[in-house]
Scaffold this motif. Structure first.
Motif, PDB file in Angstrom:
ATOM      1  N   UNK A 294       0.814  -1.229   0.000  1.00 17.55           N
ATOM      2  CA  UNK A 294       0.000   0.000   0.000  1.00 17.55           C
ATOM      3  C   UNK A 294       0.838   1.265   0.000  1.00 17.55           C
ATOM      4  N   UNK A 295       2.168   1.126  -0.020  1.00 16.98           N
ATOM      5  CA  UNK A 295       3.046   2.301  -0.029  1.00 16.98           C
ATOM      6  C   UNK A 295       3.869   2.355  -1.311  1.00 16.98           C
ATOM      7  N   UNK A 296       4.103   3.557  -1.821  1.00 15.31           N
ATOM      8  CA  UNK A 296       4.929   3.687  -3.021  1.00 15.31           C
ATOM      9  C   UNK A 296       6.409   3.551  -2.686  1.00 15.31           C
ATOM     10  N   UNK A 297       7.199   3.197  -3.684  1.00 18.30           N
ATOM     11  CA  UNK A 297       8.631   2.977  -3.475  1.00 18.30           C
ATOM     12  C   UNK A 297       9.441   3.559  -4.625  1.00 18.30           C
ATOM     13  N   UNK A 298      10.737   3.642  -4.391  1.00 17.05           N
ATOM     14  CA  UNK A 298      11.674   4.042  -5.453  1.00 17.05           C
ATOM     15  C   UNK A 298      12.908   3.158  -5.326  1.00 17.05           C
ATOM     16  N   UNK A 299      13.249   2.440  -6.384  1.00 17.08           N
ATOM     17  CA  UNK A 299      14.386   1.527  -6.343  1.00 17.08           C
ATOM     18  C   UNK A 299      15.240   1.595  -7.596  1.00 17.08           C
ATOM     19  N   UNK A 300      16.556   1.526  -7.379  1.00 20.39           N
ATOM     20  CA  UNK A 300      17.470   1.385  -8.514  1.00 20.39           C
ATOM     21  C   UNK A 300      17.431  -0.083  -8.944  1.00 20.39           C
ATOM     22  N   UNK A 301      17.226  -0.319 -10.221  1.00 23.24           N
ATOM     23  CA  UNK A 301      17.169  -1.688 -10.743  1.00 23.24           C
ATOM     24  C   UNK A 301      18.481  -2.122 -11.379  1.00 23.24           C
ATOM     25  N   UNK A 302      19.293  -1.134 -11.705  1.00 19.83           N
ATOM     26  CA  UNK A 302      20.573  -1.427 -12.330  1.00 19.83           C
ATOM     27  C   UNK A 302      21.335  -0.132 -12.462  1.00 19.83           C
ATOM     28  N   UNK A 303      22.683  -0.221 -12.435  1.00 20.15           N
ATOM     29  CA  UNK A 303      23.485   0.992 -12.431  1.00 20.15           C
ATOM     30  C   UNK A 303      24.833   0.653 -13.031  1.00 20.15           C
ATOM     31  N   UNK A 304      25.347   1.538 -13.870  1.00 20.42           N
ATOM     32  CA  UNK A 304      26.634   1.240 -14.493  1.00 20.42           C
ATOM     33  C   UNK A 304      27.385   2.521 -14.854  1.00 20.42           C
ATOM     34  N   UNK A 305      28.649   2.324 -15.160  1.00 20.82           N
ATOM     35  CA  UNK A 305      29.493   3.455 -15.529  1.00 20.82           C
ATOM     36  C   UNK A 305      30.929   3.126 -15.175  1.00 20.82           C
ATOM     37  N   UNK A 306      31.866   3.652 -15.934  1.00 28.75           N
ATOM     38  CA  UNK A 306      33.264   3.434 -15.632  1.00 28.75           C
ATOM     39  C   UNK A 306      33.721   2.033 -15.939  1.00 28.75           C
ATOM     40  N   UNK A 307      34.824   1.656 -15.309  1.00 27.19           N
ATOM     41  CA  UNK A 307      35.440   0.367 -15.618  1.00 27.19           C
ATOM     42  C   UNK A 307      34.877  -0.731 -14.723  1.00 27.19           C
ATOM     43  N   UNK A 308      34.320  -1.808 -15.336  1.00 32.00           N
ATOM     44  CA  UNK A 308      33.789  -2.908 -14.520  1.00 32.00           C
ATOM     45  C   UNK A 308      34.396  -4.243 -14.930  1.00 32.00           C
ATOM     46  N   UNK A 309      35.478  -4.181 -15.715  1.00 29.47           N
ATOM     47  CA  UNK A 309      36.159  -5.421 -16.113  1.00 29.47           C
ATOM     48  C   UNK A 309      37.064  -5.942 -15.013  1.00 29.47           C
ATOM     49  N   UNK A 310      37.824  -6.963 -15.340  1.00 28.06           N
ATOM     50  CA  UNK A 310      38.704  -7.593 -14.348  1.00 28.06           C
ATOM     51  C   UNK A 310      39.826  -6.631 -13.916  1.00 28.06           C
ATOM     52  N   UNK A 311      40.247  -6.788 -12.700  1.00 29.99           N
ATOM     53  CA  UNK A 311      41.372  -6.001 -12.211  1.00 29.99           C
ATOM     54  C   UNK A 311      40.985  -4.560 -11.954  1.00 29.99           C
ATOM     55  N   UNK A 312      41.979  -3.706 -11.838  1.00 26.80           N
ATOM     56  CA  UNK A 312      41.731  -2.297 -11.533  1.00 26.80           C
ATOM     57  C   UNK A 312      42.217  -1.431 -12.684  1.00 26.80           C
ATOM     58  N   UNK A 313      41.369  -0.526 -13.106  1.00 19.27           N
ATOM     59  CA  UNK A 313      41.778   0.429 -14.135  1.00 19.27           C
ATOM     60  C   UNK A 313      41.525   1.803 -13.558  1.00 19.27           C
ATOM     61  N   UNK A 314      42.524   2.647 -13.538  1.00 18.27           N
ATOM     62  CA  UNK A 314      42.337   3.966 -12.941  1.00 18.27           C
ATOM     63  C   UNK A 314      41.715   4.894 -13.964  1.00 18.27           C
ATOM     64  N   UNK A 315      40.450   5.180 -13.753  1.00 19.61           N
ATOM     65  CA  UNK A 315      39.724   5.972 -14.731  1.00 19.61           C
ATOM     66  C   UNK A 315      38.672   6.832 -14.054  1.00 19.61           C
ATOM     67  N   UNK A 316      38.528   8.021 -14.557  1.00 20.79           N
ATOM     68  CA  UNK A 316      37.452   8.894 -14.109  1.00 20.79           C
ATOM     69  C   UNK A 316      36.427   8.854 -15.242  1.00 20.79           C
ATOM     70  N   UNK A 317      35.306   8.160 -15.008  1.00 21.99           N
ATOM     71  CA  UNK A 317      34.388   7.904 -16.118  1.00 21.99           C
ATOM     72  C   UNK A 317      33.739   9.168 -16.666  1.00 21.99           C
ATOM     73  N   UNK A 318      33.409   9.092 -17.918  1.00 27.44           N
ATOM     74  CA  UNK A 318      32.728  10.202 -18.567  1.00 27.44           C
ATOM     75  C   UNK A 318      31.229  10.188 -18.273  1.00 27.44           C
ATOM     76  N   UNK A 319      30.684   8.967 -18.051  1.00 25.76           N
ATOM     77  CA  UNK A 319      29.230   8.835 -17.912  1.00 25.76           C
ATOM     78  C   UNK A 319      28.852   7.840 -16.830  1.00 25.76           C
TER      79      UNK A 319
END
Ligand code: BES
Ligand code: MN
Ligand code: MN
Length: 456
Positions: A294-319
């Motif tokens: 009976x109550x409304x909600x707000x939820x993130x269903x998915x989120x992305x940006x920047x580097x998500x591959x293996x290891x660490x990549x030092x990056x300041x994402x554009x988006x």
């Protein structure tokens, strides 16, 4: 009804084999790679209605996937039930978390495991088989029309125009849907409310290219950092949604109504254990049952940006991006809420980034009365087959077409679902109890009989 019981007992295995054949076709409406399979599923449903004894069975073409229509009109003097369901399913992802392949149904612990087993192939097919039973035993007590669509899981965009163009053809006295849950197998319930939905995608854009996070970090806004902050600010410390005007149209339940809801059996310990969480959370002042209905909600269903591959990549994402859903309750309106979200989100964005809000599909909430002929017929039907009176239960999911049945066709919907909240719909290892499948097939003819009886 005894001969129906016998017929069911004699055809149990075939009813299951047929459902397995249906579950083997991967009718994922969201992914165009499955297009041929979705179309094959429509053909399968069409043939199953013909075999069960329906007339004028056809595939109604739309701008998207076809709607399967079929009917059995026995007399203009009898009432008509319009059965709605969907033959499309959610994507099986993440596929590696399935214990058995999603489109190779298997039985384990008295449950059918497959994508769509519960949502909604299993529940929809119960209606085809219940209809077959009544046809073969010459006990169909009223008229019936079937309307089974293939785009429910992607927002039913082509259904509203179909409804508006076919008001005469779809004329009926009630809509019957099995695409919801019961409280438990020994606590039968009838769904009396569904939430609406506003779904938006947001994009935060910073620099025109991914940058070295050492060279530029600290001086240039990081879109992922900013997006996290913006999203975090959408709830306050009491878990209220902070969008101005968001709650303006929300209908508050009376204390009596809330007290009635609180009687609904709910085992919070079992709930936490099932989800493997230490604590629940949510809007202050409301119970878990209330927060999910009976109550409304707000939820993130998915989120992305920047580097998500293996290891660490030092990056300041554009988006950075996120998909956000808002579940709505009466009398909120999805278009209005989407607009409020957009305005608010744009207004809180710092000038160091640009934001873009793209609306996806929406749908309106629905509540159904508990004193209609249809509701009383459902109560009597379930009482007969479960040996217990079902209780009303509002649910958190959405079936946007329900509000449109009312608006366009003037019809009330009965949400007589047989799933359970633990069936893992939309998740890996979706399943549907054999008990639930057969109980549904057994109960539906009782609904027809009780409903027809009210017009006699
Ligand atoms: N059958 C569900 C809705 C549902 C599930 C209602 C459980 C009550 C209890 C339906 O197939 C569904 O998943 N609907 C979507 C909305 C749609 C617009 C994509 C949903 O609720 O997310
Ligand atoms: Mn469904
Ligand atoms: Mn679904």
């Amino acid at each position: 009804m005894e001969h129906l019981q016998t017929y069911l007992a004699n055809n149990k295995q075939r009813f299951l084999d047929e459902l397995f054949d249906l579950l083997r076709i991967p009718s994922v409406s969201a992914d165009s790679a499955y297009k041929d399979d979705v179309l094959k599923t429509a053909e399968f449903v069409k043939q199953s209605l013909i075999d069960a004894g329906a007339d004028n069975v056809e595939l109604c073409q739309t701008a998207g996937y076809p709607i399967v229509y079929g009917e059995k009109i026995i007399s203009a003097d009898l009432p008509t039930i319009l059965v709605y369901g969907h033959y499309d399913v959610q994507p099986p992802d993440p596929i590696e978390l399935w214990d058995s392949p999603p489109f190779e149904p298997v039985i384990k612990d008295e449950k059918i495991y497959a994508r769509g087993a519960c949502d909604d192939k299993g529940q929809m097919y119960m209606h085809v088989k219940a209809f077959e039973m009544m046809m073969r035993n010459n006990t169909l007590p009223c008229n019936v029309k079937f309307m089974i669509e293939g785009e429910e899981e992607v927002g039913s965009d082509n259904l509203p125009p179909y409804l508006r163009a076919n008001v005469e053809k779809l004329k009926a006295d009630v809509v019957l849907i099995s695409d919801t849950s019961m409280i438990a197998n020994d606590v039968p319930s009838i769904t009396t409310g569904l939430r609406g939905l506003s779904y938006v995608e947001v994009e935060v854009v910073g620099p025109n290219i991914d940058l070295h996070s050492g060279t530029f970090g600290g001086a240039v806004a990081n879109p992922v950092n900013v997006l996290c902050k913006l999203i975090a600010s959408l709830h306050d410390e009491n878990n209220h949604i902070t969008i101005p005007g968001f709650y303006d149209d929300v209908v508050e339940l009376s204390e009596e109504e809330r007290a009635e809801m609180a009687k609904r059996p709910f085992d919070i310990e079992a709930y936490k254990q099932y989800l493997d969480i230490n604590e629940v959370q949510g809007e202050k002042g409301y119970s878990t049952t209330e927060r999910t209905s009976i109550r409304p909600t707000l939820d993130v269903n998915g989120m992305w940006g920047g580097y998500i591959g293996e290891g660490a990549k030092t990056v300041l994402p554009s988006k950075a991006s996120a998909k956000i859903s808002m579940r709505l309750v009466p009398n909120q309106n999805s278009e209005k809420i989407t607009e409020l979200f957009q305005k608010h989100f744009e207004s809180i964005a710092p000038s160091s980034v640009k934001v873009k809000v793209t609306p996806h599909h929406g749908g309106e909430p629905a509540v159904t009365p508990i004193d209609s002929k249809g509701y009383l017929a459902a109560v009597k039907a379930m009482e007969k087959t479960f040996g217990k009176r079902p209780i009303p239960s509002r649910e958190g999911g959405s079936i946007p077409i329900v509000a449109l049945f009312e608006e366009v066709l003037g019809l009330k919907t009965i949400l007589m679902g047989f799933g359970l909240n633990t069936d893992a719909i939309h998740s890996p290892n979706e399943h549907y109890g054999l008990f639930n499948y057969y109980k549904g097939i057994e109960t539906i003819p009782h609904f027809y009989k009780e409903f027809a009886g009210m017009y006699a």
